[in-house]
Motif scaffolding. Sequence first.
Motif, PDB file in Angstrom:
ATOM      1  N   ARG A  67     -26.326  41.949  11.702  1.00 11.36           N
ATOM      2  CA  ARG A  67     -25.118  42.777  11.573  1.00 11.36           C
ATOM      3  C   ARG A  67     -24.855  43.131  10.115  1.00 11.36           C
ATOM      4  NH1 ARG A  67     -20.679  39.599  15.272  1.00 11.36           N
ATOM      5  NH2 ARG A  67     -21.785  39.767  17.257  1.00 11.36           N
ATOM      6  N   ALA A  68     -24.949  42.142   9.243  1.00 14.04           N
ATOM      7  CA  ALA A  68     -24.706  42.377   7.819  1.00 14.04           C
ATOM      8  C   ALA A  68     -25.706  43.379   7.258  1.00 14.04           C
ATOM      9  CB  ALA A  68     -24.778  41.056   7.051  1.00 14.04           C
ATOM     10  N   LEU A  69     -26.964  43.288   7.692  1.00 14.94           N
ATOM     11  CA  LEU A  69     -27.983  44.234   7.241  1.00 14.94           C
ATOM     12  C   LEU A  69     -27.639  45.649   7.683  1.00 14.94           C
ATOM     13  CD1 LEU A  69     -30.729  44.859   5.946  1.00 14.94           C
ATOM     14  CD2 LEU A  69     -31.772  44.353   8.165  1.00 14.94           C
ATOM     15  N   HIS A  70     -27.248  45.802   8.942  1.00  9.47           N
ATOM     16  CA  HIS A  70     -26.886  47.137   9.441  1.00  9.47           C
ATOM     17  C   HIS A  70     -25.669  47.685   8.702  1.00  9.47           C
ATOM     18  CE1 HIS A  70     -29.887  47.415  12.505  1.00  9.47           C
ATOM     19  NE2 HIS A  70     -29.480  46.326  13.127  1.00  9.47           N
ATOM     20  N   ALA A  74     -25.663  51.068   6.469  1.00 10.48           N
ATOM     21  CA  ALA A  74     -24.710  52.151   6.739  1.00 10.48           C
ATOM     22  C   ALA A  74     -23.892  52.463   5.491  1.00 10.48           C
ATOM     23  CB  ALA A  74     -23.793  51.762   7.903  1.00 10.48           C
ATOM     24  N   ALA A  75     -23.483  51.429   4.777  1.00  9.50           N
ATOM     25  CA  ALA A  75     -22.710  51.649   3.550  1.00  9.50           C
ATOM     26  C   ALA A  75     -23.548  52.371   2.505  1.00  9.50           C
ATOM     27  CB  ALA A  75     -22.205  50.316   3.007  1.00  9.50           C
ATOM     28  N   GLN A  81     -24.716  59.800   0.754  1.00 10.50           N
ATOM     29  CA  GLN A  81     -24.228  61.105   1.233  1.00 10.50           C
ATOM     30  C   GLN A  81     -23.030  61.554   0.406  1.00 10.50           C
ATOM     31  OE1 GLN A  81     -25.675  63.127   3.550  1.00 10.50           O
ATOM     32  NE2 GLN A  81     -24.176  64.605   2.810  1.00 10.50           N
ATOM     33  N   ALA A  82     -22.128  60.630   0.097  1.00 13.50           N
ATOM     34  CA  ALA A  82     -20.962  60.978  -0.724  1.00 13.50           C
ATOM     35  C   ALA A  82     -21.407  61.415  -2.116  1.00 13.50           C
ATOM     36  CB  ALA A  82     -20.017  59.786  -0.814  1.00 13.50           C
ATOM     37  N   GLY A  83     -22.401  60.764  -2.658  1.00 13.55           N
ATOM     38  CA  GLY A  83     -22.925  61.153  -3.965  1.00 13.55           C
ATOM     39  C   GLY A  83     -23.530  62.543  -3.941  1.00 13.55           C
TER      40      GLY A  83
END
Length: 96
Positions: A67-70, A74-75, A81-83
């Motif tokens: 979960r932490a990896l996913h 995603a982050a 994408q924001a960059g």
Amino acid sequence: MAESTFSKISWTEFRPDQRRLTVGAALTGLGMLTAAAGVGVLVFELARAGRTWTGSWETPPAELAQRALHQAQAAAQSAAQAGRDTWQTYQESSAP
């Protein structure tokens, strides 16, 4: 130049007892083996307790790691994408 005390020492008189040196070396080796055995027992018990503790969790550690990896992936994707969006907006607004 003054003669040092070290050069005045008669090293022919320095004769340690070989038997005591041997006993000291043997005891040191035995102490090291005892310490190594103690460390082994300590590590074994910590590993056993850790496995028992994590085994009692509702969610297994492997699933938590997945979960932490996913979430991290995603982050990172969102940040990339924001960059890109920010860079494109900056380029469009600064164009003459």
